[in-house]
Motif scaffolding. Structure first.
Motif, PDB file in Angstrom:
ATOM      1  N   LYS A  10       2.358  17.578  -6.645  1.00 52.03           N
ATOM      2  CA  LYS A  10       1.593  18.573  -5.899  1.00 52.03           C
ATOM      3  C   LYS A  10       1.908  19.948  -6.446  1.00 52.03           C
ATOM      4  CE  LYS A  10       0.329  19.703  -1.275  1.00 52.03           C
ATOM      5  NZ  LYS A  10       0.143  19.202   0.045  1.00 52.03           N
ATOM      6  N   VAL A  51       3.608   4.470  -8.470  1.00 55.72           N
ATOM      7  CA  VAL A  51       2.584   5.453  -8.145  1.00 55.72           C
ATOM      8  C   VAL A  51       3.261   6.799  -7.954  1.00 55.72           C
ATOM      9  CG1 VAL A  51       0.770   6.068  -6.572  1.00 55.72           C
ATOM     10  CG2 VAL A  51       1.228   3.694  -7.043  1.00 55.72           C
ATOM     11  N   THR A  92      -3.608  21.631  -5.442  1.00 54.73           N
ATOM     12  CA  THR A  92      -4.078  20.405  -6.084  1.00 54.73           C
ATOM     13  C   THR A  92      -3.000  19.347  -6.046  1.00 54.73           C
ATOM     14  OG1 THR A  92      -5.049  21.970  -7.622  1.00 54.73           O
ATOM     15  CG2 THR A  92      -5.325  19.653  -8.115  1.00 54.73           C
ATOM     16  N   THR A  93      -3.383  18.146  -5.654  1.00 54.82           N
ATOM     17  CA  THR A  93      -2.451  17.016  -5.688  1.00 54.82           C
ATOM     18  C   THR A  93      -2.960  16.040  -6.728  1.00 54.82           C
ATOM     19  OG1 THR A  93      -2.477  17.291  -3.316  1.00 54.82           O
ATOM     20  CG2 THR A  93      -1.130  15.533  -4.171  1.00 54.82           C
ATOM     21  N   VAL A  94      -2.059  15.546  -7.570  1.00 57.99           N
ATOM     22  CA  VAL A  94      -2.459  14.592  -8.604  1.00 57.99           C
ATOM     23  C   VAL A  94      -1.759  13.270  -8.334  1.00 57.99           C
ATOM     24  CG1 VAL A  94      -2.541  14.117 -11.053  1.00 57.99           C
ATOM     25  CG2 VAL A  94      -2.683  16.452 -10.270  1.00 57.99           C
ATOM     26  N   ILE A  95      -2.533  12.200  -8.199  1.00 53.88           N
ATOM     27  CA  ILE A  95      -1.933  10.876  -7.990  1.00 53.88           C
ATOM     28  C   ILE A  95      -2.250  10.052  -9.217  1.00 53.88           C
ATOM     29  CG2 ILE A  95      -1.891   8.835  -6.544  1.00 53.88           C
ATOM     30  CD1 ILE A  95      -2.819  10.402  -4.279  1.00 53.88           C
ATOM     31  N   GLU A  96      -1.234   9.429  -9.789  1.00 52.81           N
ATOM     32  CA  GLU A  96      -1.519   8.521 -10.907  1.00 52.81           C
ATOM     33  C   GLU A  96      -0.467   7.431 -10.958  1.00 52.81           C
ATOM     34  OE1 GLU A  96      -1.328  10.446 -14.616  1.00 52.81           O
ATOM     35  OE2 GLU A  96       0.418  11.648 -14.114  1.00 52.81           O
ATOM     36  N   LYS A 138       2.794   9.897   2.460  1.00 54.26           N
ATOM     37  CA  LYS A 138       2.761  10.822   1.328  1.00 54.26           C
ATOM     38  C   LYS A 138       4.160  11.024   0.781  1.00 54.26           C
ATOM     39  CE  LYS A 138      -0.177  13.590   4.040  1.00 54.26           C
ATOM     40  NZ  LYS A 138      -0.588  14.872   4.464  1.00 54.26           N
ATOM     41  N   GLU A 173       3.121  10.943  -7.337  1.00 60.28           N
ATOM     42  CA  GLU A 173       2.302  11.970  -6.709  1.00 60.28           C
ATOM     43  C   GLU A 173       2.881  13.331  -7.014  1.00 60.28           C
ATOM     44  OE1 GLU A 173       1.238  10.850  -2.564  1.00 60.28           O
ATOM     45  OE2 GLU A 173       1.583  12.988  -2.331  1.00 60.28           O
ATOM     46  N   ASP A 190       0.836  -1.198   0.000  1.00 62.48           N
ATOM     47  CA  ASP A 190       0.000   0.000   0.000  1.00 62.48           C
ATOM     48  C   ASP A 190       0.869   1.246   0.000  1.00 62.48           C
ATOM     49  OD1 ASP A 190      -2.112  -1.667   0.183  1.00 62.48           O
ATOM     50  OD2 ASP A 190      -2.295  -1.506   2.341  1.00 62.48           O
ATOM     51  N   LEU A 191       0.243   2.328  -0.209  1.00 64.57           N
ATOM     52  CA  LEU A 191       0.935   3.617  -0.095  1.00 64.57           C
ATOM     53  C   LEU A 191       1.216   3.858   1.368  1.00 64.57           C
ATOM     54  CD1 LEU A 191      -1.091   6.093  -2.291  1.00 64.57           C
ATOM     55  CD2 LEU A 191       1.278   5.562  -2.550  1.00 64.57           C
ATOM     56  N   SER A 192       2.468   3.907   1.727  1.00 66.20           N
ATOM     57  CA  SER A 192       2.744   3.996   3.157  1.00 66.20           C
ATOM     58  C   SER A 192       2.593   5.419   3.651  1.00 66.20           C
ATOM     59  CB  SER A 192       4.131   3.475   3.472  1.00 66.20           C
ATOM     60  OG  SER A 192       5.068   4.210   2.706  1.00 66.20           O
TER      61      SER A 192
END
Lengths: 107, 200
Positions: free
Chosen positions: B54, B50, B58-62, B24, B52, B20-22
């Motif tokens: 910022k 993954v 706005t934060t963009v995760i893809e 930020k 991230e 998982d994403l531990s």
């Protein structure tokens, strides 16, 4: 699996816009995210939060746009992310934003 | 013994790992396809990361897929079995641990045939070689059954606790034969005219 980590707490969320095309093959995680977020348990945590679903048919990427109460925006492109990742990202941000009150209460 | 090329598994490991994403801002790697045939005879893609970003509020995760590195082309790409693809049919032995270790799990067991993509005969041959290598103590993942006796190459044929070492083999007329090797490898390439000798 998604329900095993407990319902998402949406206290600090103002609006969630989930936008995807149901006929694409890469929208599974976005759809499951929508199921979890749109469930009664999640909505019960915050009655003011709106969950808006936009169904598109223009082969665009599935996106999840979350607006928080303090004005911050989180944009997640769900085509190559798993449901767990989407949920855990949301969870960490929510608990980080509304932390002190919650953590103080729990402790 | 035989010339073996170190086959690249190219990061497309044969076991799937989920993480998982531990926290930020940490880049996490997750594997693309969970079940991949060996050396990617099935279409495979690279590792997914993954990302991230910022900017302002706005934060963009893809998720971003890394391009796979260039892998060497096998000399016989149109074969279904990986051993035939690299032309290693009759050329390996129980001592070729680098080759055998690509077909074993982390606890030392063999991988199933539908995962590795081996044909039936090669799968049994590799299984036999892996077993012999375990008994000879050459693989690093000791299974609970096999203790690490590094002597007596004939102990590769039988299980370690079932036979006793032959300390005195005897003279030629009353020799206590010990079996070395396995008849499954009887087609291996030999550079001498004598056939494979099992009863030493």
């Amino acid at each position: 699996m998604a329900a095993s980590r407990g319902a998402v707490v949406l206290k600090t969320v103002k609006k969630i816009i989930v936008q995807f095309c149901p006929f694409e093959s890469n929208v599974r995680s976005t759809r499951e995210f929508l199921i979890v977020v749109g469930s009664e348990k999640a909505r019960a945590t915050n009655m003011n939060c709106e969950v808006i679903t936009e169904v598109k048919h223009d082969r665009s990427e599935p996106t999840i746009d979350i607006t928080f109460l303090d004005g911050e925006r989180l944009l997640m492109k769900g085509s190559k992310l798993t449901t767990q990742e989407l949920l855990s990202a949301l969870q960490t941000r929510c608990s980080a934003k509304d932390p002190q009150a919650k953590a103080g209460d729990k402790k | 013994m035989a010339a073996r090329c170190v086959l690249q598994s190219a990061g497309t490991a044969l076991r799937s790992v989920q993480s998982d994403l531990s926290s930020k801002g940490l880049l996490q790697r997750t594997l693309g396809l969970s079940q991949l045939t060996f050396l990617g005879s099935a279409p495979c893609r690279g590792l997914r990361q993954v990302v991230e970003k910022k900017d302002g509020k706005t934060t963009v995760i893809e998720g971003v897929i890394e391009p796979t590195s260039e892998r060497p082309q096998p000399p016989n790409p149109t074969a279904s079995c990986p051993i035939y693809r690299w032309n290693l049919q009759n050329k390996y032995n129980y001592t070729d641990v680098l080759l055998l270790s690509q077909f074993i799990r982390s606890d030392g067991g063999m991988l199933p045939r539908r995962i590795t993509g081996l044909c039936a005969q090669e799968h049994t041959k590799i299984a036999v070689c892996v077993q012999m290598a375990h008994r000879a103590g050459e693989l690093d993942h000791p299974r609970n059954k096999y203790c690490l006796l590094r002597c007596y190459r004939y102990l590769t044929r039988y299980s370690v606790n079932s036979v006793k070492p032959i300390y005195k083999t005897g003279l030629k007329w009353c020799k206590k034969r010990m079996t070395v090797g396995h008849p499954a490898l009887k087609n291996n390439i030999r550079y001498s005219p004598k056939p494979l000798y099992i009863k030493h």
